[in-house]
Design a protein around this motif. Structure first.
Motif, PDB file in Angstrom:
ATOM      1  N   GLU A   1       0.748  -1.100   0.041  1.00 19.60           N
ATOM      2  CA  GLU A   1      -0.049   0.064   0.106  1.00 19.60           C
ATOM      3  C   GLU A   1       0.964   1.081  -0.143  1.00 19.60           C
ATOM      4  OE1 GLU A   1      -4.127   0.986   2.188  1.00 19.60           O
ATOM      5  OE2 GLU A   1      -2.701   0.419   3.519  1.00 19.60           O
ATOM      6  N   LYS A   2       1.931   1.277   0.659  1.00 18.21           N
ATOM      7  CA  LYS A   2       2.890   2.485   0.763  1.00 18.21           C
ATOM      8  C   LYS A   2       3.559   2.805  -0.615  1.00 18.21           C
ATOM      9  CE  LYS A   2       7.196   3.785   3.200  1.00 18.21           C
ATOM     10  NZ  LYS A   2       8.314   3.058   4.037  1.00 18.21           N
ATOM     11  N   HIS A   3       4.027   1.510  -1.543  1.00 13.56           N
ATOM     12  CA  HIS A   3       4.770   1.661  -2.573  1.00 13.56           C
ATOM     13  C   HIS A   3       3.948   1.621  -3.964  1.00 13.56           C
ATOM     14  CE1 HIS A   3       8.417   2.448  -0.298  1.00 13.56           C
ATOM     15  NE2 HIS A   3       8.088   1.293   0.610  1.00 13.56           N
ATOM     16  N   ALA A   4       2.868   0.878  -3.946  1.00 14.86           N
ATOM     17  CA  ALA A   4       2.050   0.896  -4.990  1.00 14.86           C
ATOM     18  C   ALA A   4       0.566   0.953  -4.839  1.00 14.86           C
ATOM     19  CB  ALA A   4       2.621  -0.700  -5.559  1.00 14.86           C
ATOM     20  N   PRO A   5       0.143   2.102  -4.259  1.00 14.41           N
ATOM     21  CA  PRO A   5      -1.352   2.318  -3.903  1.00 14.41           C
ATOM     22  C   PRO A   5      -2.069   2.413  -5.106  1.00 14.41           C
ATOM     23  CG  PRO A   5       0.179   4.145  -3.539  1.00 14.41           C
ATOM     24  CD  PRO A   5       1.036   3.286  -3.881  1.00 14.41           C
ATOM     25  N   ASP A   6      -1.418   3.004  -6.111  1.00 11.17           N
ATOM     26  CA  ASP A   6      -2.567   3.037  -7.389  1.00 11.17           C
ATOM     27  C   ASP A   6      -2.487   1.983  -8.204  1.00 11.17           C
ATOM     28  OD1 ASP A   6       0.405   3.135  -7.955  1.00 11.17           O
ATOM     29  OD2 ASP A   6       0.043   4.203  -9.757  1.00 11.17           O
ATOM     30  N   GLN A   7      -1.799   0.819  -7.797  1.00 10.13           N
ATOM     31  CA  GLN A   7      -2.025  -0.236  -8.557  1.00 10.13           C
ATOM     32  C   GLN A   7      -2.829  -1.431  -7.893  1.00 10.13           C
ATOM     33  OE1 GLN A   7       1.918  -1.646 -10.068  1.00 10.13           O
ATOM     34  NE2 GLN A   7       2.586   0.172  -9.597  1.00 10.13           N
ATOM     35  N   ILE A   8      -3.229  -1.177  -6.586  1.00 15.98           N
ATOM     36  CA  ILE A   8      -3.805  -2.298  -5.700  1.00 15.98           C
ATOM     37  C   ILE A   8      -5.008  -1.867  -5.000  1.00 15.98           C
ATOM     38  CG2 ILE A   8      -1.779  -3.573  -5.492  1.00 15.98           C
ATOM     39  CD1 ILE A   8      -1.519  -2.362  -2.589  1.00 15.98           C
ATOM     40  N   GLU A   9      -5.901  -2.863  -4.626  1.00 21.75           N
ATOM     41  CA  GLU A   9      -6.948  -2.492  -3.549  1.00 21.75           C
ATOM     42  C   GLU A   9      -6.945  -3.625  -2.518  1.00 21.75           C
ATOM     43  OE1 GLU A   9     -11.876  -2.621  -3.241  1.00 21.75           O
ATOM     44  OE2 GLU A   9     -10.900  -2.373  -5.458  1.00 21.75           O
ATOM     45  N   LEU A  10      -6.743  -3.271  -1.323  1.00 23.22           N
ATOM     46  CA  LEU A  10      -6.624  -3.709  -0.312  1.00 23.22           C
ATOM     47  C   LEU A  10      -8.044  -3.985   0.409  1.00 23.22           C
ATOM     48  CD1 LEU A  10      -3.129  -3.054   1.238  1.00 23.22           C
ATOM     49  CD2 LEU A  10      -3.839  -5.341  -0.097  1.00 23.22           C
ATOM     50  N   ARG A  11      -8.591  -5.181   0.648  1.00 21.54           N
ATOM     51  CA  ARG A  11      -9.767  -5.275   1.521  1.00 21.54           C
ATOM     52  C   ARG A  11      -9.540  -6.320   2.846  1.00 21.54           C
ATOM     53  NH1 ARG A  11     -13.851  -6.872  -3.564  1.00 21.54           N
ATOM     54  NH2 ARG A  11     -13.632  -5.158  -4.491  1.00 21.54           N
ATOM     55  N   PRO A  12      -9.804  -5.452   3.931  1.00 20.07           N
ATOM     56  CA  PRO A  12      -9.494  -6.281   5.004  1.00 20.07           C
ATOM     57  C   PRO A  12     -10.429  -7.414   5.183  1.00 20.07           C
ATOM     58  CG  PRO A  12      -9.537  -3.925   5.578  1.00 20.07           C
ATOM     59  CD  PRO A  12     -10.013  -4.004   4.323  1.00 20.07           C
ATOM     60  N   VAL A  13      -9.936  -8.478   5.789  1.00 17.55           N
ATOM     61  CA  VAL A  13     -10.991  -9.846   5.996  1.00 17.55           C
ATOM     62  C   VAL A  13     -11.007 -10.168   7.088  1.00 17.55           C
ATOM     63  CG1 VAL A  13     -10.707 -10.117   3.284  1.00 17.55           C
ATOM     64  CG2 VAL A  13      -9.188 -11.406   5.078  1.00 17.55           C
ATOM     65  N   GLU A  14     -11.994 -11.223   7.437  1.00 16.44           N
ATOM     66  CA  GLU A  14     -11.936 -11.876   8.632  1.00 16.44           C
ATOM     67  C   GLU A  14     -12.152 -13.219   8.171  1.00 16.44           C
ATOM     68  OE1 GLU A  14     -15.650 -13.186  11.506  1.00 16.44           O
ATOM     69  OE2 GLU A  14     -15.245 -10.918  11.726  1.00 16.44           O
ATOM     70  N   ILE A  15     -11.368 -13.972   8.566  1.00 16.36           N
ATOM     71  CA  ILE A  15     -11.330 -15.582   8.589  1.00 16.36           C
ATOM     72  C   ILE A  15     -11.741 -15.980   9.838  1.00 16.36           C
ATOM     73  CG2 ILE A  15      -9.765 -17.553   8.414  1.00 16.36           C
ATOM     74  CD1 ILE A  15      -7.840 -15.628   6.889  1.00 16.36           C
ATOM     75  N   PHE A  16     -12.580 -17.073   9.758  1.00 21.42           N
ATOM     76  CA  PHE A  16     -13.255 -17.452  10.932  1.00 21.42           C
ATOM     77  C   PHE A  16     -13.273 -19.056  10.906  1.00 21.42           C
ATOM     78  CE2 PHE A  16     -17.165 -17.436   8.646  1.00 21.42           C
ATOM     79  CZ  PHE A  16     -17.810 -18.239   9.009  1.00 21.42           C
ATOM     80  N   ARG A  17     -13.222 -19.769  12.235  1.00 24.46           N
ATOM     81  CA  ARG A  17     -13.416 -21.266  12.142  1.00 24.46           C
ATOM     82  C   ARG A  17     -14.680 -21.597  12.863  1.00 24.46           C
ATOM     83  NH1 ARG A  17      -8.844 -25.668  14.625  1.00 24.46           N
ATOM     84  NH2 ARG A  17      -9.873 -27.264  13.772  1.00 24.46           N
ATOM     85  N   ARG A  18     -15.556 -22.119  12.311  1.00 25.06           N
ATOM     86  CA  ARG A  18     -16.794 -22.426  12.801  1.00 25.06           C
ATOM     87  C   ARG A  18     -16.724 -23.217  14.052  1.00 25.06           C
ATOM     88  NH1 ARG A  18     -21.546 -20.750  10.475  1.00 25.06           N
ATOM     89  NH2 ARG A  18     -20.777 -20.762   8.369  1.00 25.06           N
ATOM     90  N   ALA A  19     -16.176 -24.307  14.052  1.00 27.85           N
ATOM     91  CA  ALA A  19     -15.956 -25.187  14.728  1.00 27.85           C
ATOM     92  C   ALA A  19     -15.673 -24.783  16.308  1.00 27.85           C
ATOM     93  CB  ALA A  19     -14.907 -26.126  14.618  1.00 27.85           C
ATOM     94  N   ASN A  20     -14.931 -23.555  16.513  1.00 24.02           N
ATOM     95  CA  ASN A  20     -14.625 -23.158  17.776  1.00 24.02           C
ATOM     96  C   ASN A  20     -14.754 -21.636  17.930  1.00 24.02           C
ATOM     97  OD1 ASN A  20     -12.339 -22.363  16.214  1.00 24.02           O
ATOM     98  ND2 ASN A  20     -10.904 -23.715  17.430  1.00 24.02           N
ATOM     99  N   ASN A  21     -15.280 -21.010  16.944  1.00 21.07           N
ATOM    100  CA  ASN A  21     -15.334 -19.612  16.768  1.00 21.07           C
ATOM    101  C   ASN A  21     -13.937 -18.864  16.856  1.00 21.07           C
ATOM    102  OD1 ASN A  21     -18.182 -19.438  16.577  1.00 21.07           O
ATOM    103  ND2 ASN A  21     -18.541 -19.671  18.750  1.00 21.07           N
ATOM    104  N   GLN A  22     -12.938 -19.308  16.380  1.00 17.66           N
ATOM    105  CA  GLN A  22     -11.814 -18.404  16.310  1.00 17.66           C
ATOM    106  C   GLN A  22     -11.753 -17.623  15.053  1.00 17.66           C
ATOM    107  OE1 GLN A  22      -8.841 -22.246  16.126  1.00 17.66           O
ATOM    108  NE2 GLN A  22      -7.584 -20.596  17.092  1.00 17.66           N
ATOM    109  N   LYS A  23     -11.104 -16.472  15.336  1.00 20.01           N
ATOM    110  CA  LYS A  23     -11.281 -15.388  14.020  1.00 20.01           C
ATOM    111  C   LYS A  23      -9.645 -15.009  13.921  1.00 20.01           C
ATOM    112  CE  LYS A  23     -15.997 -14.080  15.008  1.00 20.01           C
ATOM    113  NZ  LYS A  23     -16.822 -13.146  15.342  1.00 20.01           N
TER     114      LYS A  23
END
Length: 163
Positions: A74-96
Motif C-alpha cells: 500500500e505504501k509503494h504501489a497504492p495506485d496499482q492495488i486495492e486491499l480489503r481487510p478480511v475476517e477468517i473464522f473457524r466455525r467449529a470453535n469460533n476462532q477469528k
C-alpha cells in the motif's frame, strides 16, 4: 532464467518434495498444507480444512496477504492495488483471524504474456487472479522493508502445474 522477469512472491516451504509441484527450471518443492478457505457471500472466509496460516494464502481466485506485507504494498504501489481487510473464522470453535487482507491488483498477466510483462519500476500483477507477481524493484523494496520476514520467497517463472 532471464534476469528481467517478474517474481512470484510466495510462501517459503520446507524441503519436503512433491513431484506434482515443479518449476520450469526443474526445481521441485511441496506446498505444505495451507489452511483451506471458502469465500462466503458476506465477504468473510471460513476455514474449510485447518492447516498452516502462511503469510500468503492463495486460493481459487483470491490472494490473501498478511497485513504486514499489505502495508508495504500500500505504501509503494497504492495506485496499482486495492486491499480489503478480511475476517477468517473457524466455525467449529469460533476462532477469528483479522490479520489478512484480500489483494486486488489493477493489472493482471496471463500465461502467454508472463515473459513480456514489464519488470522495470514498481509493478505488481496477479496471474489467474491468485498468484502475486512483482517487479524486481518492488521485490527489493519488500525484501528491504520486511527483511525479518523469513517465510516468504521470490521465484521467477511459472509453476508447471499452471503453465
Amino acid at each position: 532464467m532471464k534476469k528481467d522477469l517478474t517474481y512470484w512472491i510466495c510462501n517459503k516451504e520446507d524441503n519436503r518434495i512433491n513431484d506434482n509441484i515443479k518449476f520450469e527450471d526443474g526445481e521441485v518443492f511441496e506446498i505444505i498444507g495451507n489452511v483451506n478457505l471458502i469465500r462466503l457471500k458476506d465477504g468473510r472466509y471460513q476455514v474449510a480444512e485447518f492447516g498452516s496460516f502462511k503469510k500468503i494464502l492463495d486460493g481459487d481466485g483470491f490472494p490473501l496477504i498478511d497485513n504486514e506485507i499489505a502495508k508495504v504494498l500500500e505504501k509503494h504501489a497504492p495506485d496499482q492495488i486495492e486491499l480489503r481487510p478480511v475476517e477468517i473464522f473457524r466455525r467449529a470453535n469460533n476462532q477469528k483471524w483479522t490479520n489478512y487482507s484480500e489483494l486486488i491488483t489493477k493489472r493482471t498477466i496471463d500465461l502467454q504474456s508472463y515473459d513480456k510483462t514489464e519488470s522495470k519500476g514498481i509493478n505488481i500483477f496477479t496471474l489467474l487472479n491468485t498468484f502475486i507477481y512483482v517487479s524486481h524493484d518492488l521485490k527489493k523494496i519488500i525484501e528491504s522493508e520486511l527483511e525479518h520476514l523469513t517465510d516468504i520467497r521470490f521465484k521467477q517463472g511459472l509453476p508447471i502445474m499452471i503453465g
